[in-house]
Design an enzyme around this catalytic site. Structure first.
Site, PDB file in Angstrom:
ATOM      1  N   ARG A  60       0.847  -1.188   0.000  1.00  0.00           N
ATOM      2  CA  ARG A  60       0.000   0.000   0.000  1.00  0.00           C
ATOM      3  C   ARG A  60       0.886   1.243   0.000  1.00  0.00           C
ATOM      4  NH1 ARG A  60      -1.623   0.719   4.395  1.00  0.00           N
ATOM      5  NH2 ARG A  60      -1.083  -1.136   5.575  1.00  0.00           N
ATOM      6  N   TYR A  88      -1.547  -3.750  -6.619  1.00  0.00           N
ATOM      7  CA  TYR A  88      -1.336  -4.382  -5.303  1.00  0.00           C
ATOM      8  C   TYR A  88      -2.655  -4.476  -4.509  1.00  0.00           C
ATOM      9  CZ  TYR A  88      -0.290  -5.223  -0.527  1.00  0.00           C
ATOM     10  OH  TYR A  88      -0.325  -5.770   0.736  1.00  0.00           O
ATOM     11  N   LYS A 106      -9.588  -2.684   1.734  1.00  0.00           N
ATOM     12  CA  LYS A 106      -9.297  -1.498   2.548  1.00  0.00           C
ATOM     13  C   LYS A 106     -10.133  -0.291   2.132  1.00  0.00           C
ATOM     14  CE  LYS A 106      -6.079  -3.770   4.661  1.00  0.00           C
ATOM     15  NZ  LYS A 106      -6.288  -4.227   6.034  1.00  0.00           N
ATOM     16  N   HIS A 144     -10.407  -2.442  11.685  1.00  0.00           N
ATOM     17  CA  HIS A 144      -9.288  -3.270  11.211  1.00  0.00           C
ATOM     18  C   HIS A 144      -9.011  -4.345  12.268  1.00  0.00           C
ATOM     19  CE1 HIS A 144      -4.849  -3.269   9.641  1.00  0.00           C
ATOM     20  NE2 HIS A 144      -5.585  -4.146   8.991  1.00  0.00           N
ATOM     21  N   SER A 153      -1.153  -3.644  10.396  1.00  0.00           N
ATOM     22  CA  SER A 153      -0.835  -4.600   9.336  1.00  0.00           C
ATOM     23  C   SER A 153       0.437  -5.376   9.658  1.00  0.00           C
ATOM     24  CB  SER A 153      -0.612  -3.840   8.027  1.00  0.00           C
ATOM     25  OG  SER A 153      -1.691  -2.973   7.790  1.00  0.00           O
ATOM     26  N   CYS A 201       1.113  -7.597  11.914  1.00  0.00           N
ATOM     27  CA  CYS A 201       1.446  -7.759  13.336  1.00  0.00           C
ATOM     28  C   CYS A 201       0.789  -9.006  13.913  1.00  0.00           C
ATOM     29  CB  CYS A 201       1.025  -6.534  14.137  1.00  0.00           C
ATOM     30  SG  CYS A 201       2.077  -5.114  13.858  1.00  0.00           S
ATOM     31  N   ASP A 212      -9.021  -9.859   9.333  1.00  0.00           N
ATOM     32  CA  ASP A 212      -8.529  -8.504   9.009  1.00  0.00           C
ATOM     33  C   ASP A 212      -9.551  -7.393   9.235  1.00  0.00           C
ATOM     34  OD1 ASP A 212      -6.361  -6.888   7.986  1.00  0.00           O
ATOM     35  OD2 ASP A 212      -7.481  -6.657   6.131  1.00  0.00           O
ATOM     36  N   ARG A 247       2.265 -12.238  -0.421  1.00  0.00           N
ATOM     37  CA  ARG A 247       0.932 -12.554   0.119  1.00  0.00           C
ATOM     38  C   ARG A 247       0.372 -13.851  -0.448  1.00  0.00           C
ATOM     39  NH1 ARG A 247      -1.656  -8.548   3.620  1.00  0.00           N
ATOM     40  NH2 ARG A 247      -0.114  -6.908   3.761  1.00  0.00           N
TER      41      ARG A 247
HETATM   42  C1  OXD Z   1      -2.947  -4.647   5.394  1.00  0.00           C
HETATM   43  C2  OXD Z   1      -3.608  -5.816   4.771  1.00  0.00           C
HETATM   44  O1  OXD Z   1      -2.053  -4.055   4.764  1.00  0.00           O
HETATM   45  O2  OXD Z   1      -4.429  -6.435   5.469  1.00  0.00           O
HETATM   46  O3  OXD Z   1      -3.323  -4.301   6.518  1.00  0.00           O
HETATM   47  O4  OXD Z   1      -3.347  -6.150   3.601  1.00  0.00           O
HETATM   48 MN    MN Z   2      -4.977  -5.409   7.270  1.00  0.00          MN
END
Ligand code: OXD
Ligand code: MN
Length: 598
Positions: A70, A198, A207, A227, A249, A251, A278, A367
């Site tokens: 991002r 992306y 998002k 989130h 993100s 974590c 998420d 990912r």
């Molecule tokens: C983020 C995702 O960047 O979930 O938080 O992809």
């Molecule tokens: Mn996320």
């Protein structure tokens, strides 16, 4: 008779007129469509087939090397009034923004197919769900949206019934980082994204819709778009308690959502049920509790670090029908990333012969995209149209010092301050420096579609006389000792911390009161079978009044940035904790911790 789809048809025609695609394809979400798209992406090289014996139905996508995360600086909230976007967002005036991005969209789909993707965020029959339509020229986006959302004919039927949907317009454009924007027009319920393929920039349901636009909608409609992962913890009595947890993100939300209980817990009958990893939409139910749905239908998770040790459920769900983006491959053409196992890959994420001198084999933000139902711990409650009742909200970040393993907020207002004061070390999920501590309230810094001051006020507004709100906790799995090593084993053992929360929720254990909140008593956490370093638990549950005074001052200064949009109640709460800390550090001869009743 005018159809509720007229507005949709008109918009699709307008976008086609501007972008001039060779073809327009309305996605129905069918198996046949998916096969046709996969075939054409294999021909174009957008997808590469992975080992069909070990990973049937799995494909690899290699993105442009400059399009891997991002990009927050070109992610804009375009409200009429700049103050409504707030200092937490990059802002552009809507007509200027439209003009800028429309010029980029002019003719950008010539020679390409324009795909129209009707989708539903959340179970198709849920009143909490919301629909959208994404227009894109990327078949890779279509393939991902098919996994991540309820996409196709059924979503279109709901749109036709409701006549209401979020408009998302996307083109990969030329993938030039200098000509890249992800623009949100919350007042128009629309999104325009150009120049990136992306996930977070291009899968507009995720998002852009489910957090930035939805958070804005949620504020006016009285719900929350967060989130957060959603996980159900089943105890040996067969009772399931649902917890929502917000971490920034990369974590560990996916790992916590799919946690496998430690051996002894498994034997006793503990189980974990994954509802989401998420995003969480929560709304007050008739009984005053908050009910949550996962608006997504899949996981778009970070690959590096995922292994049989850290997240066996994730490894198991990834051996068929998954898309891998920017991972490495082994000699057997299996997907591979750092931390997976001790094999050495042959090709790195850019398709070069693997050479450790070039850096990691898999991109740190590589990912996987996979259907939620493929997860062995997937909860059928994820399809419940009413959502699941939430008993605890957990905030957390990556903090190598100061912040204890776990503490409980004393009430909702204090919990909102704990969330608003969250900070974490940055990760590879967003472009920019990694490992810098930044404030990330409720883990929503990159995702809150409006002024954080108003957002905090919205959170506070849930504290109504009839509300039965969840308890709020804060965790930190990432505290390090003097040797720089993590003090807490994390992963499956995090259940020990969740168990403490459940006991607190059920009034089954006491806690130690401190100015920052309630900490486990010395014997509060079950450490049976844990092999912690000497003194580790003491450090993990340590609370230092003087260092926290500095933290509260930093939080106060951060909150000041929201000026008169900051709710007075939150400022008063920050002052209350500050005063309690002052008193505690003035009394340093006396213990700062005092026992509280259960
Ligand atoms: C983020 C995702 O960047 O979930 O938080 O992809
Ligand atoms: Mn996320």
């Amino acid at each position: 008779m005018p159809s509720k789809l007229d507005a949709l048809n008109r918009w699709v025609e307008d976008v086609a007129r501007r972008t001039r695609p060779d073809r327009v394809h309305w996605c129905d979400g069918s198996e046949a469509e998916s096969k046709m798209l996969t075939r054409s992406m294999l021909e174009s090289g957008d997808l590469l087939e992975l080992n069909p014996r070990t990973h049937p139905g799995c494909h690899l996508h290699r993105s442009d090397p400059k399009d891997v995360a991002r990009v927050e600086k070109v992610t804009l909230i375009c409200t009429k009034d700049e103050a409504d976007a707030g200092p937490n967002n990059h802002w552009m005036e809507p007509s200027e923004a439209h003009a800028k991005i429309d010029a980029l969209f002019d003719g950008c789909m010539q020679g390409r197919t324009m795909y129209v993707i009707p989708y539903c965020m959340g179970p198709l029959g849920s009143p909490i769900s919301r629909c959208g339509v994404e227009i894109t020229d990327s078949p890779y986006v279509v393939a991902n949206m098919r996994i991540m959302t309820r996409m196709g004919t059924a979503a279109l039927e709901r749109i036709e019934r409701e006549g209401r949907f979020v408009k998302g317009q996307h083109s990969i454009g030329t993938l030039d980082p200098e000509r890249r924007f992800i623009m949100h027009f919350p007042e128009e319920l629309s999104i325009k994204s150009y120049g990136s393929g992306y996930g977070g920039n291009a899968l507009l349901g995720k998002k852009c819709h489910a957090l930035r636009i939805a958070s804005f909608q949620a504020r006016s409609e009285g719900w929350l778009a967060e989130h957060m992962l959603i996980v159900g913890i089943e105890n040996p009595r067969g009772e399931i308690t649902y917890i929502a947890a917000a971490f920034p993100s990369a974590c560990g939300k996916t790992n916590l959502a799919m946690l496998i209980p430690p051996e002894g817990y498994r034997r006793d009958g503990w189980k974990v049920w994954t509802v989401g990893d998420d995003i969480c939409w929560m709304t007050p139910g008739k009984d005053g509790r908050l009910y949550a749905i996962n608006p997504e239908a899949g996981y778009f998770g970070v690959a590096p670090g995922t292994s049989m040790k850290t997240n066996p459920n994730a490894v198991k769900m990834l051996d068929h029908d998954a898309i891998f983006t920017n991972v490495a491959v082994t000699a057997d053409n299996d997907p591979w990333w750092e931390g997976l196992d001790d094999r050495t890959p042959v090709k790195d994420w850019q398709g070069r012969d693997y050479d450790p001198k070039n850096g990691p084999a898999a991109h740190p933000n590589s990912r996987f995209t996979v259907r939620a139902t493929q997860c062995p711990s997937w909860s059928p409650e994820a399809e419940n149209p009413e959502g699941v009742p939430i008993s605890a909200i957990v905030f957390g970040g990556r903090r190598e010092s100061l912040v204890p393993l776990v503490f409980e907020a004393r009430d909702w207002t204090h919990g909102v301050l704990v969330g608003a004061g969250m900070a974490s070390e940055t990760t590879a999920a967003a472009a920019g420096q990694v490992g810098v501590v930044r404030r990330d309230p409720m883990a929503m810094k990159p995702f809150c579609g409006y002024n954080y001051g108003d957002y905090f006020a919205h959170w506070l507004s849930f504290d109504q006389p009839n509300a039965k709100l969840p308890k709020i906790f804060h965790v930190n799995w990432f505290r390090k000792g003097a040797d720089g090593k993590f003090l807490w084993p994390g992963f499956g053992d995090n259940l020990r911390v969740l168990e403490w929360m459940l006991k607190r929720i059920n009034g089954e254990t006491g806690a130690t009161e401190t100015p920052i909140g309630l900490l486990p008593d010395a014997d509060g956490l079950d450490s049976d079978g844990l092999h912690l370093a000497d003194g580790a638990l003491d450090t993990l549950l340590d609370f230092d009044a003087r260092s926290w005074q500095a933290e509260l001052a930093a939080i106060g200064e951060y909150l000041d940035g929201y000026g008169d949009r900051l709710p007075e109640k939150l400022r008063a709460e920050q002052q209350r904790v500050t005063a309690a800390l002052q008193q505690a550090s003035g009394e340093s001869a006396a213990p700062a911790r005092k026992a509280a009743a259960s």
